[in-house]
Design a protein around this motif. Sequence first.
Motif, mmCIF file in Angstrom:
data_model
loop_
_atom_site.group_PDB
_atom_site.id
_atom_site.type_symbol
_atom_site.label_atom_id
_atom_site.label_comp_id
_atom_site.label_asym_id
_atom_site.label_seq_id
_atom_site.Cartn_x
_atom_site.Cartn_y
_atom_site.Cartn_z
ATOM 1 N N ILE A 80 52.228 -10.333 62.289
ATOM 2 C CA ILE A 80 53.378 -9.490 62.618
ATOM 3 C C ILE A 80 53.811 -8.733 61.369
ATOM 4 O O ILE A 80 53.582 -9.183 60.251
ATOM 5 N N GLU A 81 54.434 -7.586 61.617
ATOM 6 C CA GLU A 81 54.925 -6.797 60.482
ATOM 7 C C GLU A 81 56.184 -7.446 59.935
ATOM 8 O O GLU A 81 57.086 -7.785 60.696
ATOM 9 N N PRO A 112 63.737 -10.538 58.344
ATOM 10 C CA PRO A 112 64.367 -9.223 58.492
ATOM 11 C C PRO A 112 65.843 -9.234 58.112
ATOM 12 O O PRO A 112 66.365 -8.243 57.605
ATOM 13 N N TRP A 120 51.890 -7.170 56.583
ATOM 14 C CA TRP A 120 51.541 -7.993 57.749
ATOM 15 C C TRP A 120 51.560 -9.443 57.324
ATOM 16 O O TRP A 120 50.951 -9.820 56.339
ATOM 17 N N ASP A 163 56.683 20.834 57.549
ATOM 18 C CA ASP A 163 57.430 22.078 57.381
ATOM 19 C C ASP A 163 58.425 21.897 56.237
ATOM 20 O O ASP A 163 58.448 20.858 55.580
ATOM 21 N N ARG A 215 61.445 21.321 56.209
ATOM 22 C CA ARG A 215 62.414 20.234 56.358
ATOM 23 C C ARG A 215 61.742 18.847 56.283
ATOM 24 O O ARG A 215 62.387 17.838 56.471
ATOM 25 N N HIS A 225 59.475 17.738 58.370
ATOM 26 C CA HIS A 225 58.951 17.228 59.639
ATOM 27 C C HIS A 225 57.474 17.526 59.742
ATOM 28 O O HIS A 225 57.002 18.557 59.277
ATOM 29 N N SER A 226 56.768 16.656 60.409
ATOM 30 C CA SER A 226 55.329 16.880 60.564
ATOM 31 C C SER A 226 55.082 17.960 61.601
ATOM 32 O O SER A 226 55.755 18.018 62.620
ATOM 33 N N LEU A 227 54.107 18.789 61.318
ATOM 34 C CA LEU A 227 53.696 19.802 62.285
ATOM 35 C C LEU A 227 52.626 19.215 63.183
ATOM 36 O O LEU A 227 51.995 18.215 62.836
ATOM 37 N N PRO A 228 52.430 19.851 64.358
ATOM 38 C CA PRO A 228 51.618 19.167 65.365
ATOM 39 C C PRO A 228 50.116 19.019 65.079
ATOM 40 O O PRO A 228 49.458 18.307 65.810
ATOM 41 N N ASP A 229 49.586 19.680 64.065
ATOM 42 C CA ASP A 229 48.113 19.654 63.986
ATOM 43 C C ASP A 229 47.563 18.593 63.028
ATOM 44 O O ASP A 229 46.609 18.850 62.311
ATOM 45 N N SER A 243 56.423 18.622 69.061
ATOM 46 C CA SER A 243 55.836 17.787 68.019
ATOM 47 C C SER A 243 56.857 16.788 67.500
ATOM 48 O O SER A 243 56.560 15.612 67.292
ATOM 49 N N GLN A 247 56.615 12.761 67.760
ATOM 50 C CA GLN A 247 56.768 11.849 66.629
ATOM 51 C C GLN A 247 57.819 10.784 66.897
ATOM 52 O O GLN A 247 57.639 9.615 66.573
#
Lengths: 632, 87
Positions: A75-76, A125, A145, A192, A194, A196-200, B33, B37
Amino acid sequence: MISKEHTFIRRRIEAVAGVLALGILMLGVRAVDLQWLQADHLTNLAEKQRYRQFTTVAPRGPILDQKGRILAKSIETPSLAAIAGEVPSDRISELAKALGISHKKLQHKLNKRKGFVWLARQVPPTVARKVMALNVPGVRQETEWQRYHPLGPETGHLLGFVGIDGRGLEGIERTWNTQLSGESGLRQVRRDARGHSLPDGHWVREPAAGQAITLTLDASIQSIAYAALAEGVRNQNAKGGSVVVMRPQDGAILAMTSWPGYNPNSFRHYRPSDWRNRAITDVFEPGSTLKPFTVAAALESGRWQPDTQVYCEKGAMRIADYIIHDDHAEEWLDVTGVLVRSSNIGSAKMALDIGARPLHNMMEKAGFGKRSGTGLSGESPGIVLPPERWGPVETANIAFGQGIAVTPLQLATAFSVLANDGVHVTPSLFADQLGQHAPTRVMSSTIARQVTQMLEYATSEDGTGSQAVPAGYHVAGKTGTAQKPNPRGGYSKGKYNAVFAGFAPVNDPQLVIIVLIDEPQKSIYGGQVAAPIFRQIAESALPYLGIPARFDHLGDEQDLNNQTWRTMPIAAEKSILDSESLFGMSMREVRHFSAQRGLRLHVHGSGWVIRQKPTATSGLKHGETLEVWLNE
Amino acid sequence: MSTHLKPWLLIPATAAALAGGLIWLSHLRYELSLETQRVTTEKKNIEQESNQLRLEIASLTRPERLRQYARDSLNMAPPSPIQVIHQ
């Protein structure tokens, strides 16, 4: 005048144009510099800013028992780390308190180096939340783990454990580390402005989760075996012990456990010698439990029959300069008697008559002297001398289990041969490996049955193993007591191993059980020390496997379908805990019921409850009165 | 009025509409996207929680604990083989 002014304006225009041209030229130069000369470097920088790589850790595969119950799982868990140089010194005491360690210890950790240091790894935790809530600069939470074995000490020796870096260090966790551990993946995404991850996004390397391993082990039987062994060892004040439970038909190992146990979830608190899986790493002299194979070899030679008589020399026989003793002095015994009475002299005479090589062949074919093929690390092959070195003394000794060393697992495999009508099956711990090895025939089925029958006599009322038989079952088995060898080459005085090896039920063997108790203190005899543990395991495990107890005394008059079992009233009783009505309860149950709830009880009559007041008992409070009328 | 509507105006109008559409699409893609996420993280958390709960079940139902509970809290004793009924 005008021309002078014109000239001035012109100069000015030219100067401005010149500056502009220079500017444009410089822009051009810069453009060339950026787009051409520095292009690679800058593209690199831009990509670094724009792209981000994530490592995703693949979890270690779980280990399951044959019914899919979890034996080991990852477990994490949060771990706390810090950049030592960034932690302000005035907040160290606060941080130490939240971590539950001393100020000095934390200071020491932070002083080790300026960069990354672990503060506490794999913490609950709640602790992690508490520490992170302090918001101390430089302190951060990482995820690791953690391996957890819910059955704890019961499966400790067999499964082993995993180090803090996720690598198997002992047992199955170590041997099958490659299959169990997954491969971490690497994912690249564009971000981007900010963040955030872009979709590709795409995988640079796909993560591969660790494979699950399904064992043949049964958690219930393992637990039964461990509890019985623990109790037996404690009763006898013994040093340790092992139990192996095997299904003879396919060699599936249903339980393998050792004492003293250790908890793999906190393995550091135990000595490394406690981590050892004694059922496969430790060898012992099997003593009398080897006699069935001597008898089988004698019967196989054709020179002996179950009713052949042998003179047992009244308890002492000289071979070369060595004297063999029997615990009970006997004169004439048949082969069955030799086994039932566990005569060393009788077995030695049989072995000397057939010679070393046939006996050696029998031992070898039954699986002694070589690793059993489960693949577990640290497995001992045992000790069987080559037949060239078997003189008359060695041959006679080996006939009753001295001068040969075996592991409990080997003994289980060998007894499976008898249970299997003479066929050897390679033991296996893995559900998908069952039946991979071709079974080999060790002895004819007739001989296997004859020996089994003798072993059944050995657990009868007159036999040495009578305490191994659970009510309602027939057991074939053999007790053994062997002096422990000492490191100097002789035998230790007063140090014994008590063994019981057997299988049940006799007519259709479902379980082979080996019990080994190391240095019992109260009694040294396998029949008194190990046999009761065998019974305890068999009487819990056989009903669990759905093998009914049978009653012979109901036997002959009734047909086979009716003779098997008797219904006990307890099985049909209503649970007293969830029913409101006391109707049908016995006096004892009503007393128990009211005592549990602290009610004052008035009873009229005896027998079973037919009426009660008040009718609803759930509303009754402590100290209130409950009145019941019984039927007689 | 209709004199102003020349057929060639259709070209810039279409181009503008397409450009607008493209911008809207890329915005949609970006929003989606983000949503993906968020859902992925949620999925991971749920998986982790389910992992933990599974382990908790295994730990709470381990035979040794059940045996102890049955013996100490429920006053039960192991049945002897003859008390076990098979169907």
